[in-house]
Design a protein around this motif. Structure first.
Motif, PDB file in Angstrom:
ATOM      1  N   VAL A   8     -67.017 -12.477  55.512  1.00 11.29           N
ATOM      2  CA  VAL A   8     -67.589 -11.417  55.175  1.00 11.29           C
ATOM      3  C   VAL A   8     -69.189 -11.479  55.120  1.00 11.29           C
ATOM      4  O   VAL A   8     -70.473 -12.483  55.110  1.00 11.29           O
ATOM      5  N   GLY A   9     -70.392 -10.386  55.034  1.00  9.69           N
ATOM      6  CA  GLY A   9     -72.070 -10.659  54.699  1.00  9.69           C
ATOM      7  C   GLY A   9     -72.742  -9.445  53.850  1.00  9.69           C
ATOM      8  O   GLY A   9     -72.059  -8.626  54.101  1.00  9.69           O
ATOM      9  N   VAL A  10     -73.278  -9.824  53.189  1.00 16.52           N
ATOM     10  CA  VAL A  10     -73.849  -8.453  51.651  1.00 16.52           C
ATOM     11  C   VAL A  10     -75.120  -8.760  52.476  1.00 16.52           C
ATOM     12  O   VAL A  10     -75.707  -9.722  52.388  1.00 16.52           O
ATOM     13  N   GLY A  44     -56.205 -15.234  51.458  1.00 13.78           N
ATOM     14  CA  GLY A  44     -55.195 -14.364  49.797  1.00 13.78           C
ATOM     15  C   GLY A  44     -56.842 -14.160  49.198  1.00 13.78           C
ATOM     16  O   GLY A  44     -56.214 -13.393  48.194  1.00 13.78           O
ATOM     17  N   GLU A  45     -57.785 -14.027  49.562  1.00  9.44           N
ATOM     18  CA  GLU A  45     -58.840 -13.603  49.040  1.00  9.44           C
ATOM     19  C   GLU A  45     -59.358 -11.434  49.241  1.00  9.44           C
ATOM     20  O   GLU A  45     -59.362 -11.635  50.939  1.00  9.44           O
ATOM     21  N   ASP A  46     -59.521 -10.849  49.024  1.00  9.55           N
ATOM     22  CA  ASP A  46     -59.806 -10.080  49.781  1.00  9.55           C
ATOM     23  C   ASP A  46     -61.197  -9.702  49.810  1.00  9.55           C
ATOM     24  O   ASP A  46     -62.039 -10.586  49.103  1.00  9.55           O
ATOM     25  N   LYS A  47     -61.935  -8.060  50.591  1.00  9.47           N
ATOM     26  CA  LYS A  47     -63.400  -8.935  50.836  1.00  9.47           C
ATOM     27  C   LYS A  47     -64.278  -8.730  50.131  1.00  9.47           C
ATOM     28  O   LYS A  47     -65.126  -9.410  50.419  1.00  9.47           O
ATOM     29  N   PHE A  48     -64.067  -8.002  49.069  1.00  7.49           N
ATOM     30  CA  PHE A  48     -65.247  -8.090  47.779  1.00  7.49           C
ATOM     31  C   PHE A  48     -64.603  -9.126  46.523  1.00  7.49           C
ATOM     32  O   PHE A  48     -66.567  -9.959  46.570  1.00  7.49           O
ATOM     33  N   THR A  49     -63.698 -10.080  46.790  1.00  8.64           N
ATOM     34  CA  THR A  49     -64.087 -11.157  45.612  1.00  8.64           C
ATOM     35  C   THR A  49     -64.554 -12.311  47.374  1.00  8.64           C
ATOM     36  O   THR A  49     -65.865 -12.687  46.555  1.00  8.64           O
ATOM     37  N   LEU A  63     -73.241 -10.798  42.003  1.00  5.06           N
ATOM     38  CA  LEU A  63     -73.655  -9.587  41.719  1.00  5.06           C
ATOM     39  C   LEU A  63     -73.129  -8.712  40.573  1.00  5.06           C
ATOM     40  O   LEU A  63     -71.974  -9.854  39.720  1.00  5.06           O
ATOM     41  N   ASP A  64     -73.888  -7.901  40.523  1.00  6.41           N
ATOM     42  CA  ASP A  64     -73.116  -6.883  40.158  1.00  6.41           C
ATOM     43  C   ASP A  64     -71.605  -6.112  40.360  1.00  6.41           C
ATOM     44  O   ASP A  64     -72.218  -4.960  41.483  1.00  6.41           O
ATOM     45  N   SER A  65     -70.754  -6.559  40.910  1.00  2.00           N
ATOM     46  CA  SER A  65     -69.675  -5.510  41.453  1.00  2.00           C
ATOM     47  C   SER A  65     -69.623  -4.462  41.649  1.00  2.00           C
ATOM     48  O   SER A  65     -69.604  -3.413  43.209  1.00  2.00           O
ATOM     49  N   SER A  66     -69.864  -3.620  40.633  1.00  2.00           N
ATOM     50  CA  SER A  66     -69.619  -2.448  41.478  1.00  2.00           C
ATOM     51  C   SER A  66     -70.916  -1.639  41.529  1.00  2.00           C
ATOM     52  O   SER A  66     -70.401  -0.755  42.259  1.00  2.00           O
ATOM     53  N   GLN A  67     -71.727  -2.435  41.042  1.00  2.00           N
ATOM     54  CA  GLN A  67     -72.889  -1.706  42.802  1.00  2.00           C
ATOM     55  C   GLN A  67     -72.600  -2.299  44.034  1.00  2.00           C
ATOM     56  O   GLN A  67     -73.301  -1.495  45.215  1.00  2.00           O
ATOM     57  N   LEU A  68     -71.767  -3.081  44.266  1.00  2.00           N
ATOM     58  CA  LEU A  68     -71.271  -3.632  46.220  1.00  2.00           C
ATOM     59  C   LEU A  68     -70.840  -2.742  46.617  1.00  2.00           C
ATOM     60  O   LEU A  68     -69.845  -2.160  46.234  1.00  2.00           O
ATOM     61  N   GLN A  69     -71.721  -1.785  47.898  1.00  2.00           N
ATOM     62  CA  GLN A  69     -71.073  -0.988  48.952  1.00  2.00           C
ATOM     63  C   GLN A  69     -70.839  -1.382  50.102  1.00  2.00           C
ATOM     64  O   GLN A  69     -71.082  -2.046  50.602  1.00  2.00           O
ATOM     65  N   PHE A  70     -69.261  -1.113  50.024  1.00  2.00           N
ATOM     66  CA  PHE A  70     -67.949  -1.474  51.496  1.00  2.00           C
ATOM     67  C   PHE A  70     -68.898  -0.559  52.535  1.00  2.00           C
ATOM     68  O   PHE A  70     -69.346   0.283  52.457  1.00  2.00           O
ATOM     69  N   PHE A  88     -71.282  -5.817  53.834  1.00  2.73           N
ATOM     70  CA  PHE A  88     -71.392  -4.874  52.393  1.00  2.73           C
ATOM     71  C   PHE A  88     -73.293  -4.583  52.112  1.00  2.73           C
ATOM     72  O   PHE A  88     -73.726  -5.269  53.110  1.00  2.73           O
ATOM     73  N   LYS A  89     -73.264  -3.660  51.303  1.00  8.46           N
ATOM     74  CA  LYS A  89     -74.853  -3.581  50.898  1.00  8.46           C
ATOM     75  C   LYS A  89     -74.937  -3.462  49.052  1.00  8.46           C
ATOM     76  O   LYS A  89     -74.089  -3.241  48.678  1.00  8.46           O
ATOM     77  N   ILE A  90     -76.508  -4.205  48.815  1.00 13.17           N
ATOM     78  CA  ILE A  90     -76.426  -3.672  47.821  1.00 13.17           C
ATOM     79  C   ILE A  90     -77.578  -3.967  47.397  1.00 13.17           C
ATOM     80  O   ILE A  90     -78.697  -4.289  48.197  1.00 13.17           O
ATOM     81  N   PHE A  91     -78.183  -2.609  46.004  1.00 14.20           N
ATOM     82  CA  PHE A  91     -79.353  -2.731  45.705  1.00 14.20           C
ATOM     83  C   PHE A  91     -80.037  -3.099  44.585  1.00 14.20           C
ATOM     84  O   PHE A  91     -78.858  -3.681  43.949  1.00 14.20           O
TER      85      PHE A  91
END
Length: 139
Positions: A8-10, A44-49, A63-70, A88-91
């Motif tokens: 993953v990359g953010v 076993g880990e999902d990409k958001f985690t 991170l504020d996970s609710s703001q994380l955009q795939f 992913f992207k986050i502001f």
């Protein structure tokens, strides 16, 4: 047969439109290049985690996970390696305090996407990501 890596990359973008990039250690693959905060997904880990974990590990920030955009999944081949890269992207409203994990990265920079794109020291996959997310205008 090539080894497979799922990572993953953010893109962490601040209110000025600058994004955070990290300089990889010399001994790492693509050493001394700039890349996004990120790393391999653990079995076993999902990409958001994985995205959340990597940000915490590499820069010491929750991170504020609710703001994380795939955004998109990318595929690259590098020598004997097949890479699947989830982006992913986050502001962030203010730049987080960065506590680099020195075993992986040596420096960090907040730069505009067009500044990053013009550099010659990027991880190979960062160019198409910047083109897709920020367009080619100004590059």
């Amino acid at each position: 047969m090539a080894n497979k890596v799922h990572a993953v990359g953010v893109i962490i973008e601040n209110k000025e439109g600058k994004i955070l990039v990290l300089r990889r250690n010399k001994q790492d693959p693509e050493g001394e290049t700039l890349g996004l905060v990120g790393g391999e997904i653990i079995e076993g880990e999902d990409k958001f985690t994985a995205a959340n974990r990597e940000v915490k590990e590499e820069i010491g920030h929750d991170l504020d996970s609710s703001q994380l955009q795939f955004l998109k999944t990318y595929f690259w081949k590098r020598d004997d390696l097949d890479i699947t890269f989830e982006v992913f992207k986050i502001f962030v409203s203010k730049n987080p305090v960065i506590n680099l994990q020195k075993s992986e990265n040596t420096k960090y920079f907040w730069l505009y996407p067009n500044e990053i794109y013009r550099r010659k020291d990027l991880m190979i996959g960062l160019y198409p990501i910047l083109e897709d997310v920020y367009g080619t205008k100004g590059f």
